[in-house]
Each structure stands twice: as C-alpha cells, then as structure tokens.
Write a protein that holds these residues in place. Sequence first.
Motif, mmCIF file in Angstrom:
data_model
loop_
_atom_site.group_PDB
_atom_site.id
_atom_site.type_symbol
_atom_site.label_atom_id
_atom_site.label_comp_id
_atom_site.label_asym_id
_atom_site.label_seq_id
_atom_site.Cartn_x
_atom_site.Cartn_y
_atom_site.Cartn_z
ATOM 1 N N THR A 210 -6.845 -40.459 23.406
ATOM 2 C CA THR A 210 -7.968 -41.325 24.004
ATOM 3 C C THR A 210 -8.959 -41.676 22.954
ATOM 4 O OG1 THR A 210 -9.242 -39.274 24.215
ATOM 5 C CG2 THR A 210 -7.781 -39.789 25.936
ATOM 6 N N VAL A 213 -7.230 -46.954 18.892
ATOM 7 C CA VAL A 213 -7.310 -48.170 19.274
ATOM 8 C C VAL A 213 -6.341 -48.760 20.233
ATOM 9 C CG1 VAL A 213 -7.308 -50.435 18.169
ATOM 10 C CG2 VAL A 213 -8.040 -48.664 16.750
ATOM 11 N N GLY A 214 -6.914 -49.523 21.274
ATOM 12 C CA GLY A 214 -5.805 -49.893 22.249
ATOM 13 C C GLY A 214 -5.850 -49.054 23.413
ATOM 14 N N TYR A 215 -6.468 -47.840 23.470
ATOM 15 C CA TYR A 215 -6.206 -46.985 24.385
ATOM 16 C C TYR A 215 -6.743 -47.369 25.756
ATOM 17 C CZ TYR A 215 -6.490 -42.814 27.285
ATOM 18 O OH TYR A 215 -6.449 -41.829 28.267
ATOM 19 N N ASP A 216 -7.917 -48.241 25.809
ATOM 20 C CA ASP A 216 -8.695 -48.593 26.960
ATOM 21 C C ASP A 216 -8.012 -49.730 27.594
ATOM 22 O OD1 ASP A 216 -10.710 -46.865 26.578
ATOM 23 O OD2 ASP A 216 -12.059 -48.148 25.493
ATOM 24 N N GLN A 217 -7.056 -50.489 26.878
ATOM 25 C CA GLN A 217 -6.230 -51.375 27.409
ATOM 26 C C GLN A 217 -5.430 -51.363 28.631
ATOM 27 O OE1 GLN A 217 -4.146 -52.944 24.062
ATOM 28 N NE2 GLN A 217 -5.781 -54.257 23.225
ATOM 29 N N LEU A 218 -5.064 -50.111 28.665
ATOM 30 C CA LEU A 218 -4.048 -49.687 29.842
ATOM 31 C C LEU A 218 -4.430 -48.528 30.678
ATOM 32 C CD1 LEU A 218 -0.604 -49.850 28.116
ATOM 33 C CD2 LEU A 218 -1.480 -51.430 29.740
ATOM 34 N N GLU A 219 -5.970 -48.120 30.345
ATOM 35 C CA GLU A 219 -6.445 -46.999 31.179
ATOM 36 C C GLU A 219 -6.710 -47.405 32.465
ATOM 37 O OE1 GLU A 219 -7.817 -42.931 31.779
ATOM 38 O OE2 GLU A 219 -6.286 -44.195 30.433
#
Length: 248
Positions: A210, A213-219
């Motif tokens: 979590t 980098v980039g985790y929030d893009q698909l959350e």
Amino acid sequence: MTVVIASRLREDRLDYLTAMHASLTRQSVPWEAVIALDGASPDRLPAPLAQDARVRTLSLPRPVGAACARNLALNHVRTPYTNWADDDDEFTDDAMAVRLNTLESTGVGWCGGWSEDHYPDGSTTLWRCPTPPGRHEAGDVWTYWKSPADTIPIGPTTILARTDLVRAAPMGGLVQGEDYCAALGVTALARGILLPVPVYRYRKWNGQMTAQVGYDQLEVAAREHAWAYGRSLRSVLHGEDLLGSANS
C-alpha cells in the motif's frame, strides 16, 4: 490449520518472512504453512522456514501476482481450516488457539479478530474494524461497508475459516484488493464470529504494497469492484433482486 502466504522472496522482506514464521512457532495449536513462491527460487527461502517440516512451498515458474499465487496454493492445503497471511506481517501469540477454539465450540464457518498496525520502532496501534464483535449471519459483514470509499468492514488476514469456504470464495481477480473479495466471500457464505481481540499485526513500512508508487491509481476501482461483489453475492444468497429494484 494452514496459513497460506505468497512471496517473491525479495531481499528486503526476508527478515520479515522469518519473523512471520517465528510468530507461527509461538502458536499453541498445530499448524502448517504453504508458501507460494511467486516466480522466486526456493533456494532463497530463509533457513528457519526451509528446515521446518510444517512449511511447504509451491514454486511457480514465473511471477503471477499475489492473488493467483495464493489461489494456486489452495490446491495444497490439507487441513480443515485456512488463514491468509502476508510475508511481512505477524500473528499474535494466541491468534490460532483463540479462533480455532471458537470455531470448534460453536460450529460457525469463520472466526475473525482485530488487528494491530506494527511500526518500525516496535510500537503497535489497535485497529477495530467497522464490523462489531459478536456473531454475524451470512452476508451481514458486507453491511458494515457503507460505501467503497469507506474503511473495509473486516481485516481479511484476521479470518480463520473452514477450508471449503475459502476454496468457494478465494482471492478475487485483482492486482490489489483481492483480499477484500476473499473476506466478503467467506463471510457471505457462512455465519461467523468476530472476537474483540487482536490476532494479526500489519507491518507498517515503506516496502508494504500500500506504500508503493502507483498504488492509488487502481485502489478506487478495486474497492468498487469488491464492494459490488459483496453486495451482489449477498443479494443472490438472500434472494434479493438488485436488477429489479434498480429498474423500479
């Protein structure tokens, strides 16, 4: 019971995997572990795990992702109960006994608990999931997830469940949030009990998934899928007509 773990045996996680194993050795009831090596060589498995007959490995020829690796590991579970776990976390010392005793004494399909955030300085913070302690009928856990943007209703890795239920509701086909689906599926298929005690420790560090980098893009998309999956599964099992109500 069997603990199923997926790991790529990354160098920065090997000590944490060893700590996870150590937490299992402190349990007071019999256990096994199946570690799905997600494209990693078994030669990299830390010695304490490689030398423990209770630990078995599934070597996958190429990386397939955590969800697929965990699901394939289910083929190798041979115990009545299963618990998902991550390779950088730990169980509390009485996690297995307290939930196993509840399962065997009540006959419910799953038993969960609270979790703790485990920080680098050794301190912990208790996380009480939105689902309240006590007995819950099949499908009720989803009702405590009011919207996809809210906190998930229960910690997926805090759940010890009958293996047949886990096989019926395994990891979802997502690159993240796959465990949201697993938790909602198991709790939708059978009644269970949430205990007001911590059973799992989530390690908070810059290498956790979590924090990447980039985790929030698909959350957002992952949460919306898992939330809708739980809603639809509950409605089908309860004989509700979501399509009809949506068109009315």
